[in-house]
Design an enzyme around this catalytic site. Structure first.
Site, mmCIF file in Angstrom:
data_model
loop_
_atom_site.group_PDB
_atom_site.id
_atom_site.type_symbol
_atom_site.label_atom_id
_atom_site.label_comp_id
_atom_site.label_asym_id
_atom_site.label_seq_id
_atom_site.Cartn_x
_atom_site.Cartn_y
_atom_site.Cartn_z
ATOM 1 N N ASP A 76 0.796 -1.216 -0.100
ATOM 2 C CA ASP A 76 -0.067 -0.166 0.141
ATOM 3 C C ASP A 76 0.794 1.279 0.045
ATOM 4 O O ASP A 76 1.776 1.251 0.729
ATOM 5 C CB ASP A 76 -0.935 0.064 1.311
ATOM 6 C CG ASP A 76 -2.055 1.132 1.081
ATOM 7 O OD1 ASP A 76 -2.984 0.562 0.419
ATOM 8 O OD2 ASP A 76 -1.806 2.413 1.761
HETATM 9 N N1 DGT Z 1 2.276 3.366 -12.780
HETATM 10 C C1 DGT Z 1 2.605 4.166 -11.829
HETATM 11 N N2 DGT Z 1 1.711 3.806 -10.712
HETATM 12 C C2 DGT Z 1 2.038 4.542 -9.681
HETATM 13 C C3 DGT Z 1 2.724 5.651 -9.527
HETATM 14 N N3 DGT Z 1 2.757 5.975 -8.452
HETATM 15 C C4 DGT Z 1 1.672 5.290 -7.492
HETATM 16 N N4 DGT Z 1 1.354 4.377 -8.258
HETATM 17 C C5 DGT Z 1 0.173 3.494 -8.059
HETATM 18 C C6 DGT Z 1 0.504 2.301 -7.487
HETATM 19 C C7 DGT Z 1 -0.604 1.718 -6.884
HETATM 20 O O1 DGT Z 1 -1.681 0.853 -7.747
HETATM 21 C C8 DGT Z 1 -1.309 2.972 -6.547
HETATM 22 C C9 DGT Z 1 -1.256 3.093 -4.988
HETATM 23 O O2 DGT Z 1 -2.607 3.013 -4.478
HETATM 24 P P1 DGT Z 1 -2.701 1.521 -3.417
HETATM 25 O O3 DGT Z 1 -1.670 1.761 -2.609
HETATM 26 O O4 DGT Z 1 -4.165 2.111 -2.681
HETATM 27 O O5 DGT Z 1 -3.042 0.442 -4.414
HETATM 28 P P2 DGT Z 1 -4.207 0.233 -5.415
HETATM 29 O O6 DGT Z 1 -5.294 0.492 -4.698
HETATM 30 O O7 DGT Z 1 -3.786 0.908 -6.637
HETATM 31 O O8 DGT Z 1 -4.018 -1.213 -5.510
HETATM 32 P P3 DGT Z 1 -4.084 -2.471 -4.494
HETATM 33 O O9 DGT Z 1 -4.557 -1.781 -3.289
HETATM 34 O O10 DGT Z 1 -2.678 -2.988 -4.358
HETATM 35 O O11 DGT Z 1 -4.936 -3.714 -5.107
HETATM 36 O O12 DGT Z 1 -0.637 4.160 -7.290
HETATM 37 C C10 DGT Z 1 3.708 5.734 -10.529
HETATM 38 O O13 DGT Z 1 4.625 6.669 -10.631
HETATM 39 N N5 DGT Z 1 3.388 5.074 -11.776
#
Ligand code: DGT
EC number: 3.6.1.9
Length: 199
Positions: A76
């Site tokens: 996260d």
């Molecule tokens: N491609 C890319 N993604 C990024 C960057 N910085 C942050 N992110 C994405 C990675 C994660 O998918 C998201 C951070 O949000 P979270 O930690 O809540 O995860 P998310 O809800 O996307 O997926 P998850 O909880 O692991 O199912 O932001 C970047 O520089 N490039």
């Protein structure tokens, strides 16, 4: 036989980082209420790094309970700007608001990661990147939003650092993988330490 590895994530960025490292794994989204967990932790004055690690643990544990014989990775990323926490923008308008708020300042990407096995968290870590964003003119902000497009809505900071997002910054401290959402160097060391992947 290689231990079964699961990434408890719906994140395309995390999936790409794991695949890029040559790891064999499956993905299962973690069905947890991130905002409720975050609110509970913040009510106890938990700092952003602690919130990120606890959310990573919760994701890994939730999926590990469903797949007890696999090693499950949860992660996260909590974006903190001073005492304010930012989440993934819900619209391009909100993405613009986030960039305007962060421009000319340094924010932190607090990236927690955890490994669970048989329903228990057996390893966790935190990696933090300091992101110094340059001052952004209104015309450049619009140029950036048009160039970056809606993919930035998948990113906590409304930027993809590996894409046009790099144009927003004047300095970063921390590692590239932490910025993209999964501290690979730390995670791979943990997986080797646990004997889950070849050392
Ligand atoms: N491609 C890319 N993604 C990024 C960057 N910085 C942050 N992110 C994405 C990675 C994660 O998918 C998201 C951070 O949000 P979270 O930690 O809540 O995860 P998310 O809800 O996307 O997926 P998850 O909880 O692991 O199912 O932001 C970047 O520089 N490039």
């Amino acid at each position: 036989m290689a231990a079964k590895l699961i990434l408890a994530s719906k994140s395309a960025s995390r999936r790409a980082l794991m695949a890029g490292a040559g790891l064999a794994f499956e993905t299962v989204a973690a069905d947890i209420d991130e905002r409720a967990t975050e609110a509970r932790l913040s009510a106890c004055n938990a700092r952003p790094p602690e919130v990120a690690v606890e959310l990573a643990k919760a994701k890994a544990q939730a999926v590990s309970e469903q797949y007890p014989d696999a090693y499950v990775i949860g992660s996260d990323q909590v974006l903190s700007l001073g005492t304010e926490l930012f989440h993934k923008p819900l619209s391009m308008g909100e993405a613009g608001d986030h960039i305007r708020a962060m421009a000319g300042k340094t924010h932190h990407l607090n990236c927690g990661v955890a490994i669970a096995f048989r329903g228990e968290v057996i390893w966790s870590a935190i990696s933090i990147a300091a992101m110094t964003m340059r001052t952004i003119s209104p015309s450049f902000l619009q140029t950036y939003l048009d160039m970056a497009g809606p993919d930035i809505l998948q990113s906590v900071g409304a930027y993809q650092f590996e894409g046009p997002g790099v144009q927003l910054f004047e300095k970063i401290e921390g590692d590239y993988f932490t910025i993209l959402g999964l501290p690979m160097l730390t995670l791979l060391a943990g997986l080797r330490e646990l004997g889950v992947i070849d050392a």
